[in-house]
Design an enzyme around this catalytic site. Sequence first.
Site, PDB file in Angstrom:
ATOM      1  N   ARG A 128       0.849  -1.203   0.000  1.00  0.00           N
ATOM      2  CA  ARG A 128       0.000   0.000   0.000  1.00  0.00           C
ATOM      3  C   ARG A 128       0.874   1.239   0.000  1.00  0.00           C
ATOM      4  O   ARG A 128       0.978   1.953   0.982  1.00  0.00           O
ATOM      5  CB  ARG A 128      -0.912  -0.054   1.184  1.00  0.00           C
ATOM      6  CG  ARG A 128      -1.915  -1.126   0.898  1.00  0.00           C
ATOM      7  CD  ARG A 128      -2.899  -1.253   1.938  1.00  0.00           C
ATOM      8  NE  ARG A 128      -4.122  -1.705   1.305  1.00  0.00           N
ATOM      9  CZ  ARG A 128      -5.231  -1.900   1.938  1.00  0.00           C
ATOM     10  NH1 ARG A 128      -5.302  -1.663   3.206  1.00  0.00           N
ATOM     11  NH2 ARG A 128      -6.282  -2.327   1.297  1.00  0.00           N
ATOM     12  N   GLN A 133      -0.684   2.280  -6.108  1.00  0.00           N
ATOM     13  CA  GLN A 133      -2.129   2.475  -5.962  1.00  0.00           C
ATOM     14  C   GLN A 133      -2.912   2.042  -7.206  1.00  0.00           C
ATOM     15  O   GLN A 133      -3.970   1.451  -7.085  1.00  0.00           O
ATOM     16  CB  GLN A 133      -2.426   3.938  -5.652  1.00  0.00           C
ATOM     17  CG  GLN A 133      -2.933   4.111  -4.244  1.00  0.00           C
ATOM     18  CD  GLN A 133      -2.981   5.551  -3.796  1.00  0.00           C
ATOM     19  OE1 GLN A 133      -2.616   6.466  -4.533  1.00  0.00           O
ATOM     20  NE2 GLN A 133      -3.418   5.770  -2.586  1.00  0.00           N
ATOM     21  N   ASP A 136      -3.619  -1.787  -7.353  1.00  0.00           N
ATOM     22  CA  ASP A 136      -4.202  -2.375  -6.151  1.00  0.00           C
ATOM     23  C   ASP A 136      -5.567  -3.006  -6.447  1.00  0.00           C
ATOM     24  O   ASP A 136      -6.613  -2.368  -6.349  1.00  0.00           O
ATOM     25  CB  ASP A 136      -4.314  -1.261  -5.095  1.00  0.00           C
ATOM     26  CG  ASP A 136      -4.794  -1.780  -3.756  1.00  0.00           C
ATOM     27  OD1 ASP A 136      -5.189  -2.959  -3.677  1.00  0.00           O
ATOM     28  OD2 ASP A 136      -4.790  -1.004  -2.799  1.00  0.00           O
ATOM     29  N   SER A 139      -8.267  -3.139  -3.552  1.00  0.00           N
ATOM     30  CA  SER A 139      -9.064  -1.919  -3.407  1.00  0.00           C
ATOM     31  C   SER A 139     -10.136  -1.846  -4.494  1.00  0.00           C
ATOM     32  O   SER A 139     -11.277  -1.465  -4.224  1.00  0.00           O
ATOM     33  CB  SER A 139      -8.181  -0.673  -3.498  1.00  0.00           C
ATOM     34  OG  SER A 139      -7.437  -0.542  -2.319  1.00  0.00           O
ATOM     35  N   TYR A 235      -3.608  -1.570   7.327  1.00  0.00           N
ATOM     36  CA  TYR A 235      -4.558  -2.624   7.684  1.00  0.00           C
ATOM     37  C   TYR A 235      -4.783  -2.647   9.189  1.00  0.00           C
ATOM     38  O   TYR A 235      -3.880  -2.327   9.963  1.00  0.00           O
ATOM     39  CB  TYR A 235      -4.018  -3.992   7.267  1.00  0.00           C
ATOM     40  CG  TYR A 235      -4.074  -4.249   5.786  1.00  0.00           C
ATOM     41  CD1 TYR A 235      -5.286  -4.489   5.156  1.00  0.00           C
ATOM     42  CD2 TYR A 235      -2.921  -4.273   5.029  1.00  0.00           C
ATOM     43  CE1 TYR A 235      -5.344  -4.733   3.798  1.00  0.00           C
ATOM     44  CE2 TYR A 235      -2.962  -4.523   3.665  1.00  0.00           C
ATOM     45  CZ  TYR A 235      -4.172  -4.754   3.057  1.00  0.00           C
ATOM     46  OH  TYR A 235      -4.228  -5.000   1.720  1.00  0.00           O
TER      47      TYR A 235
HETATM   48  N1  LIG Z   1      -2.328   2.436  -1.581  1.00  0.00           N
HETATM   49  C1  LIG Z   1      -2.812   2.839  -0.427  1.00  0.00           C
HETATM   50  O1  LIG Z   1      -2.275   3.692   0.227  1.00  0.00           O
HETATM   51  C2  LIG Z   1      -4.036   2.152   0.103  1.00  0.00           C
HETATM   52  C3  LIG Z   1      -4.693   1.234  -0.701  1.00  0.00           C
HETATM   53  C4  LIG Z   1      -5.833   0.599  -0.213  1.00  0.00           C
HETATM   54  C5  LIG Z   1      -6.301   0.895   1.072  1.00  0.00           C
HETATM   55  N2  LIG Z   1      -5.650   1.791   1.829  1.00  0.00           N
HETATM   56  C6  LIG Z   1      -6.156   2.095   3.179  1.00  0.00           C
HETATM   57  O2  LIG Z   1      -6.016   0.983   4.034  1.00  0.00           O
HETATM   58  C7  LIG Z   1      -7.086   0.954   4.952  1.00  0.00           C
HETATM   59  C8  LIG Z   1      -7.747  -0.409   5.069  1.00  0.00           C
HETATM   60  O3  LIG Z   1      -8.276  -0.758   3.828  1.00  0.00           O
HETATM   61  P1  LIG Z   1      -9.110  -2.065   3.476  1.00  0.00           P
HETATM   62  O4  LIG Z   1     -10.469  -1.669   3.102  1.00  0.00           O
HETATM   63  O5  LIG Z   1      -8.379  -2.859   2.472  1.00  0.00           O
HETATM   64  O6  LIG Z   1      -9.168  -2.863   4.846  1.00  0.00           O
HETATM   65  P2  LIG Z   1      -9.674  -4.310   5.121  1.00  0.00           P
HETATM   66  O7  LIG Z   1     -10.511  -4.832   4.006  1.00  0.00           O
HETATM   67  O8  LIG Z   1      -8.499  -5.096   5.567  1.00  0.00           O
HETATM   68  O9  LIG Z   1     -10.627  -4.082   6.404  1.00  0.00           O
HETATM   69  C9  LIG Z   1     -11.850  -3.378   6.319  1.00  0.00           C
HETATM   70  C10 LIG Z   1     -12.006  -2.445   7.480  1.00  0.00           C
HETATM   71  O10 LIG Z   1     -12.380  -3.175   8.647  1.00  0.00           O
HETATM   72  C11 LIG Z   1     -11.800  -2.528   9.764  1.00  0.00           C
HETATM   73  N3  LIG Z   1     -11.788  -3.426  10.947  1.00  0.00           N
HETATM   74  C12 LIG Z   1     -11.027  -4.526  11.189  1.00  0.00           C
HETATM   75  N4  LIG Z   1     -11.338  -5.049  12.388  1.00  0.00           N
HETATM   76  C13 LIG Z   1     -12.317  -4.277  12.926  1.00  0.00           C
HETATM   77  C14 LIG Z   1     -13.051  -4.303  14.133  1.00  0.00           C
HETATM   78  N5  LIG Z   1     -12.835  -5.228  15.057  1.00  0.00           N
HETATM   79  N6  LIG Z   1     -13.968  -3.330  14.342  1.00  0.00           N
HETATM   80  C15 LIG Z   1     -14.187  -2.374  13.417  1.00  0.00           C
HETATM   81  N7  LIG Z   1     -13.546  -2.299  12.244  1.00  0.00           N
HETATM   82  C16 LIG Z   1     -12.612  -3.228  12.008  1.00  0.00           C
HETATM   83  C17 LIG Z   1     -10.433  -2.154   9.263  1.00  0.00           C
HETATM   84  O11 LIG Z   1      -9.872  -1.129  10.064  1.00  0.00           O
HETATM   85  C18 LIG Z   1     -10.742  -1.676   7.852  1.00  0.00           C
HETATM   86  O12 LIG Z   1     -11.006  -0.299   7.791  1.00  0.00           O
HETATM   87  C19 LIG Z   1      -8.016   2.052   4.513  1.00  0.00           C
HETATM   88  O13 LIG Z   1      -7.785   3.192   5.301  1.00  0.00           O
HETATM   89  C20 LIG Z   1      -7.628   2.354   3.121  1.00  0.00           C
HETATM   90  O14 LIG Z   1      -7.918   3.671   2.743  1.00  0.00           O
HETATM   91  C21 LIG Z   1      -4.522   2.429   1.381  1.00  0.00           C
END
Ligand SMILES: NC(=O)c1ccc[n+]([C@@H]2O[C@H](COP(=O)([O-])OP(=O)(O)OC[C@H]3O[C@@H](n4cnc5c(N)ncnc54)[C@H](O)[C@@H]3O)[C@@H](O)[C@H]2O)c1
Length: 395
Positions: A128, A133, A136, A139, A235
Amino acid sequence: MIVGVPREIFPGERRVALVPAVIPNLAKAGLEVVLEAAAGLDAGYPDAEYVNKGAKVVADRAEVFRTADIVLQVLCYGSNDSTGQADLPLLRKGQALIGFLRPLGDIQTGQAIAATGATSFSVELMPRITRAQNMDALSSMSTIAGYKAVVIAADALPRIFPMLTTAAGTITPSRVLVIGAGVAGLQAIATARRLGAVVSAYDLRPAVKEQVQSLGGRFVELAIEATDAQDAGGYAKAQDEAFYQKQRELLGRVVAESDVVITTAVVPGKKSPVLVTKEMVAAMAHGSVIVDLAAERGGNCELTRTGEKVVEHGVTIFGAINVASTVPYHASQMYSKNLTNFLLHMVKDGKLQLNLEDEITRSTMVTQGGEIVNSRVREFYNLPALQLQSKEASS
Ligand SMILES: NC(=O)c1ccc[n+]([C@@H]2O[C@H](COP(=O)([O-])OP(=O)(O)OC[C@H]3O[C@@H](n4cnc5c(N)ncnc54)[C@H](O)[C@@H]3O)[C@@H](O)[C@H]2O)c1
């Protein structure tokens, strides 16, 4: 070099790894595309469109694997645990394989792919970082799944989402709660808002509060703080059972007040935490809907049955899996763009140049030369660390 695109064989899978629009870009980089006949049909991309863009279409799946230097799939063996094994004998030494491999799913599938001698890349392991990006795929698929979860919920709910003031009276808006405000959760918030629902969202990472609010959602604050909520990659980190227990207690009231709950809380490589118990389901209004996007890894709702729709205490619970596949046109378009960017990153002078000093290549490569080479995967399965073998290895 030839890029092979076999038809997806996971039951019900409708996506395709490449759409016709990206073929000219690949051609410019010296890559030809060979497609298995009808590979794009279920996603809305007929063979003729691939041919028009310069691809060769062949009827025989084995021929696609035989001619390809690089095989592109959506669900490779590993993520396709029902029929994917059939592809193993078609892979060969030095051939590159790129797709969803579910590398932290079980070690046997990774070892089986390694044993073919193929150099495999898991799109789930894309780092990430800003420059990755546009590669990905997780995403991209989460974006589609977050959107579709709301559509599924809206369709099953016996209410409408928006507030209406009509001659026949006023209709109050539906209340949607999104648990887990990552990529899928944020898209679910945006979609539910567009349909007029009142949306609230909760995540254990406090960093997402502003993002939720900027989409018009209310951020649910619980009187509980996760220790070390997120890792360097953004994550969520797994918490102990006492934390999840407390979360459930505090979430109970918010869940009971919601008409729709969309859960997306996952922790990479771990079983999803149970955040909605059967008692919480029983306290919801009759006709309410839960769409559990975490179902693939056990689900966030205690009553979720993976891959099934169940009705318990009058609440419809969707144990949705492979949701992106149900919107195959745009899911394939996004995935294809991600794969193309990834390929073009690794291809130089018409050849795959695997520079292991590059974070993107190193983080995504799972197998090479008969072994699981990925350090994160090796660590996950307690395999001893490997020496970085070469700076420049071409496949
Ligand atoms: N290239 C990048 O910089 C990049 C790319 C993709 C995502 N991201 C960021 O990474 C983060 C996570 O992305 P994702 O959607 O792939 O995550 P994910 O699919 O792994 O998880 C989904 C969400 O569930 C939440 N979660 C986990 N356990 C939980 C609990 N017990 N209670 C409540 N919530 C809980 C996580 O914090 C996450 O936000 C986001 O902030 C996203 O913006 C960054």
